[in-house]
Design a protein around this motif. Structure first.
Motif, mmCIF file in Angstrom:
data_model
loop_
_atom_site.group_PDB
_atom_site.id
_atom_site.type_symbol
_atom_site.label_atom_id
_atom_site.label_comp_id
_atom_site.label_asym_id
_atom_site.label_seq_id
_atom_site.Cartn_x
_atom_site.Cartn_y
_atom_site.Cartn_z
ATOM 1 N N PHE A 1 -1.959 11.079 -0.047
ATOM 2 C CA PHE A 1 -3.214 11.637 -0.736
ATOM 3 C C PHE A 1 -4.282 11.832 0.298
ATOM 4 N N GLY B 1 -15.722 10.473 3.892
ATOM 5 C CA GLY B 1 -15.252 9.156 3.555
ATOM 6 C C GLY B 1 -15.581 8.749 2.098
ATOM 7 N N LEU C 1 -7.608 13.025 1.012
ATOM 8 C CA LEU C 1 -8.994 13.392 0.644
ATOM 9 C C LEU C 1 -10.044 13.175 1.714
ATOM 10 N N ILE D 1 -20.420 2.812 -8.714
ATOM 11 C CA ILE D 1 -19.616 3.319 -9.615
ATOM 12 C C ILE D 1 -19.919 2.333 -10.929
ATOM 13 N N VAL E 1 0.343 3.933 -3.010
ATOM 14 C CA VAL E 1 -0.164 5.177 -2.765
ATOM 15 C C VAL E 1 0.897 6.305 -3.472
ATOM 16 N N VAL F 1 -24.930 9.217 -9.616
ATOM 17 C CA VAL F 1 -25.199 8.471 -8.367
ATOM 18 C C VAL F 1 -26.460 8.869 -7.896
ATOM 19 N N LEU G 1 -1.619 7.358 -6.426
ATOM 20 C CA LEU G 1 -2.415 8.481 -5.788
ATOM 21 C C LEU G 1 -1.594 9.882 -5.890
ATOM 22 N N LYS H 1 -17.751 21.061 -7.638
ATOM 23 C CA LYS H 1 -17.221 22.022 -8.725
ATOM 24 C C LYS H 1 -16.316 22.921 -7.783
ATOM 25 N N ARG I 1 -7.328 2.128 -7.916
ATOM 26 C CA ARG I 1 -8.163 0.981 -7.530
ATOM 27 C C ARG I 1 -7.522 -0.374 -8.243
ATOM 28 N N ALA J 1 -17.170 11.698 -0.765
ATOM 29 C CA ALA J 1 -15.813 12.352 -0.781
ATOM 30 C C ALA J 1 -16.264 13.824 -0.886
ATOM 31 N N SER J 2 -17.223 14.125 -1.858
ATOM 32 C CA SER J 2 -17.424 15.640 -2.230
ATOM 33 C C SER J 2 -17.514 16.398 -1.073
ATOM 34 N N LEU K 1 -8.462 8.181 -8.205
ATOM 35 C CA LEU K 1 -8.728 6.928 -7.524
ATOM 36 C C LEU K 1 -9.146 5.791 -8.781
ATOM 37 N N ILE L 1 -19.433 1.496 -2.774
ATOM 38 C CA ILE L 1 -18.936 2.499 -3.586
ATOM 39 C C ILE L 1 -18.684 1.830 -4.977
ATOM 40 N N VAL M 1 0.817 -1.243 0.032
ATOM 41 C CA VAL M 1 -0.014 -0.048 0.056
ATOM 42 C C VAL M 1 0.811 1.314 -0.014
ATOM 43 N N PHE N 1 -12.041 17.827 -7.475
ATOM 44 C CA PHE N 1 -12.987 16.454 -7.191
ATOM 45 C C PHE N 1 -12.711 15.662 -8.513
ATOM 46 N N GLU O 1 -9.643 3.367 -0.690
ATOM 47 C CA GLU O 1 -10.011 3.703 -2.015
ATOM 48 C C GLU O 1 -11.095 3.269 -2.715
HETATM 49 N N1 CAA Z 1 -14.215 9.052 -12.629
HETATM 50 C C1 CAA Z 1 -14.060 10.169 -13.284
HETATM 51 N N2 CAA Z 1 -14.968 11.319 -12.671
HETATM 52 C C2 CAA Z 1 -15.765 10.943 -11.930
HETATM 53 C C3 CAA Z 1 -15.879 9.701 -11.193
HETATM 54 C C4 CAA Z 1 -14.980 8.708 -11.554
HETATM 55 N N3 CAA Z 1 -14.766 7.420 -11.049
HETATM 56 N N4 CAA Z 1 -16.845 9.819 -10.111
HETATM 57 C C5 CAA Z 1 -17.476 11.041 -10.321
HETATM 58 N N5 CAA Z 1 -16.798 11.678 -11.196
HETATM 59 C C6 CAA Z 1 -17.163 12.946 -11.453
HETATM 60 C C7 CAA Z 1 -18.634 12.923 -12.014
HETATM 61 O O1 CAA Z 1 -18.787 12.862 -13.554
HETATM 62 C C8 CAA Z 1 -19.016 14.395 -11.861
HETATM 63 O O2 CAA Z 1 -18.362 15.264 -13.024
HETATM 64 P P1 CAA Z 1 -19.372 16.419 -13.903
HETATM 65 O O3 CAA Z 1 -20.054 17.171 -12.488
HETATM 66 O O4 CAA Z 1 -18.418 17.198 -14.634
HETATM 67 O O5 CAA Z 1 -20.496 15.660 -14.358
HETATM 68 C C9 CAA Z 1 -18.307 14.896 -10.665
HETATM 69 O O6 CAA Z 1 -17.520 13.813 -10.486
HETATM 70 C C10 CAA Z 1 -19.304 14.711 -9.364
HETATM 71 O O7 CAA Z 1 -19.536 13.302 -9.390
HETATM 72 P P2 CAA Z 1 -21.067 12.967 -8.560
HETATM 73 O O8 CAA Z 1 -22.174 13.682 -8.352
HETATM 74 O O9 CAA Z 1 -21.254 11.632 -9.103
HETATM 75 O O10 CAA Z 1 -20.238 12.793 -7.215
HETATM 76 P P3 CAA Z 1 -20.651 12.284 -5.740
HETATM 77 O O11 CAA Z 1 -20.597 13.402 -4.741
HETATM 78 O O12 CAA Z 1 -22.216 11.809 -5.885
HETATM 79 O O13 CAA Z 1 -19.702 11.074 -5.381
HETATM 80 C C11 CAA Z 1 -18.805 8.889 -5.652
HETATM 81 C C12 CAA Z 1 -19.535 10.135 -6.363
HETATM 82 C C13 CAA Z 1 -18.434 7.957 -6.463
HETATM 83 C C14 CAA Z 1 -19.687 8.252 -4.496
HETATM 84 C C15 CAA Z 1 -17.434 9.438 -5.025
HETATM 85 O O14 CAA Z 1 -17.635 10.248 -3.906
HETATM 86 C C16 CAA Z 1 -16.351 8.556 -4.435
HETATM 87 O O15 CAA Z 1 -15.912 7.712 -5.354
HETATM 88 N N6 CAA Z 1 -16.422 7.924 -3.316
HETATM 89 C C17 CAA Z 1 -15.521 7.076 -2.523
HETATM 90 C C18 CAA Z 1 -14.165 8.116 -2.244
HETATM 91 C C19 CAA Z 1 -12.893 7.301 -1.995
HETATM 92 O O16 CAA Z 1 -12.708 6.293 -2.923
HETATM 93 N N7 CAA Z 1 -12.246 7.564 -0.893
HETATM 94 C C20 CAA Z 1 -10.852 6.786 -0.841
HETATM 95 C C21 CAA Z 1 -10.166 7.761 -0.049
HETATM 96 S S1 CAA Z 1 -8.354 7.753 -0.497
HETATM 97 C C22 CAA Z 1 -7.705 6.271 -0.017
HETATM 98 O O17 CAA Z 1 -8.437 5.413 0.517
HETATM 99 C C23 CAA Z 1 -6.297 6.210 -0.054
HETATM 100 C C24 CAA Z 1 -5.662 5.113 0.700
HETATM 101 O O18 CAA Z 1 -5.511 5.604 2.152
HETATM 102 C C25 CAA Z 1 -5.187 3.947 0.315
#
Ligand code: CAA
Length: 382
Positions: free
Chosen positions: A123, A131, A125, A372, A89, A382, A93, A179, A243, A134-135, A239, A368, A85, A232, A363
């Motif tokens: 990273f 969590g 976020l 996706i 990262v 979503v 990331l 945004k 993944r 994420a937004s 991510l 989630i 990991v 975002f 991630e």
């Molecule tokens: N790829 C590209 N663009 C994406 C996307 C993706 N997978 N997911 C969302 N977007 C874009 C959308 O297209 C949208 O863009 P536009 O406005 O231009 O159309 C914008 O992002 C907003 O999208 P949503 O309205 O769908 O966003 P949302 O707030 O509803 O959330 C979600 C979508 C998929 C649930 C997102 O919040 C998510 O992925 N959550 C999980 C977060 C995550 O994975 N966290 C991990 C933390 S880091 C970590 O774990 C690292 C570590 O320690 C190892």
């Protein structure tokens, strides 16, 4: 369809395997027990080019493809998922978003040192209230002349204690929701970056996970990654690739569980015959191997699609969803096959079980990933 690896890919896999066996295996369990960060091992990994595997050679990286990255990640994680990991990262990331979205100046300043292992990345976020959602960022970045002033708390940051370079997401305009989020390259030495807590964890205990607080942290405008409001998108696309790395990490844990089970089944006798001769054990081993192969093919498919420059969002989430589930299932079966010995620290399978669980969480949780995948299939938000 060609299932043949190139000579270079096979060479990378072999290099990773050899490194893992020679340099990681001897103290993997001890580091886990002591929650000891593998400083020396990461340095050596960087010397092999594995901390900046996909960074182009122009910026001091190894210039390899995602398939090579997956092969290396599996081999490393098979022996020590904590090292997996840390490596994931830094590569996926941190290096990837800087190379993809950074200015020439940012790339030249940070990528060669990240790839050489002189700098370690994290990273930032996740937050206490952001969590899966994420937004829902609470960290703010307020422009003040040539600087942004960052305030907020980031949670569960892998590499958080030892990282020198942080990719930090913060709200520059709350009104605009997702945004209004921007990304920043923050040096740990900047004033106002405080590591407040190192987490005690169930698994991957020799990788560090920290809470980081930003208190009036002054970040130069030149350290903004991408345009204001692009944060975002940067987080999400980063991510997507991350993944694939976590899927490969999960594969490593699953494969280790299978190999340990096969070895034990050939050594241990019950009711006058080897475990391997009992059909109940044979079926478990057959199921483990079948699931691992399916997860491996899906992970390689995601990597292949990424390398070809096409869309790979769905495949990356499918790979992570399946491989993490397979890792947990295989680790559980490995413990079961070992019986009482699976539950104690004389054998490594209890570590595999503890390490496997996080792959279903970080991630993006499995829930989630399903969101996706469904969204990609249904062409819905979503
Ligand atoms: N790829 C590209 N663009 C994406 C996307 C993706 N997978 N997911 C969302 N977007 C874009 C959308 O297209 C949208 O863009 P536009 O406005 O231009 O159309 C914008 O992002 C907003 O999208 P949503 O309205 O769908 O966003 P949302 O707030 O509803 O959330 C979600 C979508 C998929 C649930 C997102 O919040 C998510 O992925 N959550 C999980 C977060 C995550 O994975 N966290 C991990 C933390 S880091 C970590 O774990 C690292 C570590 O320690 C190892």
């Amino acid at each position: 369809m060609n299932f043949q690896f190139t000579e270079e890919q096979l060479m990378i896999k072999e290099t990773a395997r050899k490194f893992a066996v020679e340099e990681l295996a001897p103290r993997a369990s001890e580091r886990d027990e002591k929650e000891e960060f593998p400083h020396e091992e990461i340095k050596k990994l960087a010397e092999l080019g594995f901390m900046g595997m996909m960074v182009s050679e122009n910026y001091g990286g190894a210039g390899l493809d995602t398939i090579s990255y997956v092969l290396a990640m599996e081999e490393i994680s098979k022996v020590d998922a904590s090292v997996g990991v840390i490596m994931s990262v830094n590569n996926s990331l941190v290096c990837w978003p800087i190379e993809t979205y950074g200015t020439e100046e940012q790339k030249l300043k940070y990528l060669p040192r990240l790839a050489r292992g002189e700098l370690l990345g994290a990273f930032c976020l996740s937050e206490p209230e952001a969590g899966s959602d994420a937004s829902n960022q609470r960290t703010t970045a307020v422009r003040d002349g040539d600087f942004y002033i960052l305030n907020g708390t980031k949670n569960f940051i892998t590499n958080g204690v030892y990282a020198n370079i942080l990719i930090v997401f913060a709200q520059t305009d709350r009104e605009k929701g997702s945004k209004g989020i921007s990304a920043f390259i923050v040096e740990k030495d900047f004033q106002g970056v405080i590591v407040t807590k190192k987490e005690k964890k169930l698994g991957i205990r020799s990788s560090d996970t920290a809470q980081i607080v930003f208190e009036d942290c002054k970040v130069p405008v030149v350290n903004r990654l991408g345009e204001e409001g692009m944060g975002f998108k940067i987080a999400m696309t980063t991510l997507n690739g991350g993944r694939i790395g976590i899927a490969a990490q999960a594969l490593g844990i699953a494969q280790a569980s299978l190999e340990a089970s096969i070895k034990y089944a050939k050594e241990r006798k019950t009711f006058g015959k080897f475990l391997a001769e009992h059909q109940a054990i044979q079926f478990k081993i057959a199921d483990m191997a079948t699931k691992i192969e399916a997860a491996r093919l899906l992970t390689l498919l995601a990597a292949w699609k990424k390398d070809r420059g096409g869309k790979y969002v769905k495949e990356a989430s499918m790979a992570k969803l399946l491989a993490s589930q397979v890792a947990v299932e295989c680790a559980l079966e490995a413990v079961q096959i070992h019986g009482g010995y699976g539950y104690i620290k004389d054998f490594p399978v209890e570590r595999y079980l503890r390490d496997s669980k996080i792959t279903e969480i970080y991630e993006g949780t499995s829930e989630i990933q399903r969101i996706i995948i469904a969204r990609e299939l249904l062409e819905m938000k979503v």
